[in-house]
Design an enzyme around this catalytic site. Structure first.
Site, short mmCIF file in Angstrom:
data_model
loop_
_atom_site.label_atom_id
_atom_site.label_comp_id
_atom_site.label_asym_id
_atom_site.label_seq_id
_atom_site.Cartn_x
_atom_site.Cartn_y
_atom_site.Cartn_z
N ARG A 55 0.85 -1.18 0.00
CA ARG A 55 0.00 0.00 0.00
C ARG A 55 0.88 1.22 0.00
O ARG A 55 2.10 1.11 0.09
CB ARG A 55 -1.04 -0.01 1.12
CG ARG A 55 -0.73 -0.72 2.39
CD ARG A 55 0.41 -0.16 3.19
NE ARG A 55 0.29 1.27 3.39
CZ ARG A 55 1.29 2.10 3.56
NH1 ARG A 55 2.54 1.67 3.61
NH2 ARG A 55 1.11 3.39 3.73
N ALA A 57 0.90 5.15 -2.16
CA ALA A 57 0.70 5.45 -3.58
C ALA A 57 1.83 4.95 -4.50
O ALA A 57 1.57 4.20 -5.46
CB ALA A 57 0.46 6.94 -3.74
N ASP A 227 -1.67 10.92 -1.76
CA ASP A 227 -2.18 9.91 -2.70
C ASP A 227 -2.55 10.53 -4.04
O ASP A 227 -2.47 9.87 -5.07
CB ASP A 227 -3.38 9.18 -2.09
CG ASP A 227 -2.88 8.26 -1.00
OD1 ASP A 227 -2.70 8.72 0.15
OD2 ASP A 227 -2.60 7.08 -1.31
O1 MRU Z 1 -4.36 3.29 2.53
P1 MRU Z 1 -2.88 3.43 2.30
O2 MRU Z 1 -2.06 2.81 3.37
O3 MRU Z 1 -2.48 2.99 0.91
O4 MRU Z 1 -2.65 4.99 2.39
C1 MRU Z 1 -1.35 5.48 2.23
C2 MRU Z 1 -1.25 6.93 2.44
O5 MRU Z 1 -2.23 7.64 2.65
C3 MRU Z 1 0.10 7.53 2.30
O6 MRU Z 1 0.27 8.63 3.15
C4 MRU Z 1 0.28 8.01 0.85
O7 MRU Z 1 0.03 6.97 -0.05
C5 MRU Z 1 1.59 8.55 0.59
S1 MRU Z 1 2.74 7.23 0.61
C6 MRU Z 1 4.15 7.70 -0.02
#
Ligand code: MRU
Length: 333
Positions: A55, A57, A227
């Site tokens: 998980r 982005a 994201d």
């Molecule tokens: O639901 P997730 O764990 O995929 O959410 C991740 C986030 O919100 C992070 O802060 C975002 O992707 C930035 S990661 C470099």
């Protein structure tokens, strides 16, 4: 990232491709168990993204690139594979960016493995540069707040929000990190804390509701990942980001958003338009296998919120620090 072993530390990425398989650290098992899972088809990779084996982005983007690579190696219909992959999760722009990038490269006749490796290597390099640019604005003695996990696990290596923190620490600066736990999936408590632990970067986990308390007590800067960052500079990140941004502005604390340009969605005009993933009620109501709420109570579980551009001090990107108003120039370039 560095991972502690019995003989010291070794380098490890969040995911990698070897002998026709995509291997991912199973982020659902951390911090207690460091285990990996192998995937051999595009649909398996899409399911792993949906189930949050990987998980964050940029990691979602890299996994998707390898998923399309696997579809190409197996002679699948690529348009269908791309559509199924894009349906895995709705919010992170990197998923769509990576799939479109792979489709362009494959249409140009590139080798699928080289195209996916090239995409992933470029993301890692961008995160390294985010670390260089962001590390310069962290001063010796800084107390930094972050949210969710925007570390190497979320980006294959280095991180976005954690890359400047790693860089500052490696440069010998004395820093302290507040990692908010990030209910309900606990990416802060479980993943950010694990990464900081592996490199002995001083930190404490705080409950999400304690952010205001610690921001007022004396935090020097907030750094989060993103994201999706849209054309007017609004951005989506893990649920709970918005309130930190508003509080930071109220208290005069700089608020930085670290992300590679693959996270920018230049076609989308405003934060209100960003699709926000709704996840299951059980993520909120069930803790460690036990129902913790009255059985008749419903729960709401948006995975992300959006923060208006006016709360952002700057975006830390591979190109350097950008102000929200620089995004239109970036789009032209
Ligand atoms: O639901 P997730 O764990 O995929 O959410 C991740 C986030 O919100 C992070 O802060 C975002 O992707 C930035 S990661 C470099």
């Amino acid at each position: 990232m560095k991972v502690k072993t019995e003989n010291g530390r070794r380098d490890m990425r969040a995911l990698w491709f070897e002998a026709g398989k995509l291997t991912m650290i199973d982020q659902r098992s951390l911090p207690h168990q460091l285990r990996t899972v192998d995937y051999e088809t595009c649909d398996e990779v899409a399911a792993a993204i949906k189930d949050m084996v990987t998980r964050g982005a940029p990691s979602i983007g890299a996994a998707a690139a390898y998923g399309i690579c696997l579809a190409a190696l197996k002679g699948e219909d690529l348009e269908d594979a791309a559509a199924r992959m894009k349906a895995a999760r709705p919010t992170a722009n990197d998923l769509f960016y990576a799939v479109d990038h792979m489709m362009d490269r494959l249409a140009a006749g590139d080798d699928p493995v080289q195209a996916a490796e090239g995409y992933t290597d470029s993301i890692i390099e961008k995160c390294r540069m985010i670390g260089e640019h962001g590390g310069r604005i962290i001063q010796d003695g800084f107390r930094i707040m972050t949210h969710c996990n925007a570390g190497a696990l979320a980006t294959v290596d280095h991180g976005t929000a954690l890359a400047p923190i790693r860089q500052a620490f490696q440069d010998g600066k004395s820093i302290f990190v507040y990692a908010s736990e990030t209910r309900p999936r606990l990416q802060g408590a479980q993943l950010t804390a694990w990464e900081l632990n592996q490199e002995d970067i001083p930190h404490s986990i705080i409950v999400d509701g304690a952010s205001g308390h610690f921001l007022r007590q004396g935090v020097d800067m907030v750094i989060v990942g993103a994201d999706r960052i849209v054309a007017n500079g609004d951005f989506a990140n893990k649920i709970g980001t918005y309130e930190k941004a508003v509080l930071a502005k109220e208290l005069g604390i700089p608020f930085y958003v670290a992300a590679p340009v693959s996270t920018f969605d230049f076609e989308m005009a405003r934060g209100e338009d960003i699709p926000i993933e709704e996840r299951s009620e059980e993520e909120v109501t069930v803790v460690a296998g036990n129902l913790i709420t009255p059985s008749g109570s419903k729960a709401l579980n948006p995975a992300f919120d959006y923060t208006p551009a006016r709360y952002v001090t700057a975006f830390i990107t591979e190109l350097g620090l950008l102000k929200p108003e620089d995004i239109s120039r970036l789009r032209r370039d």
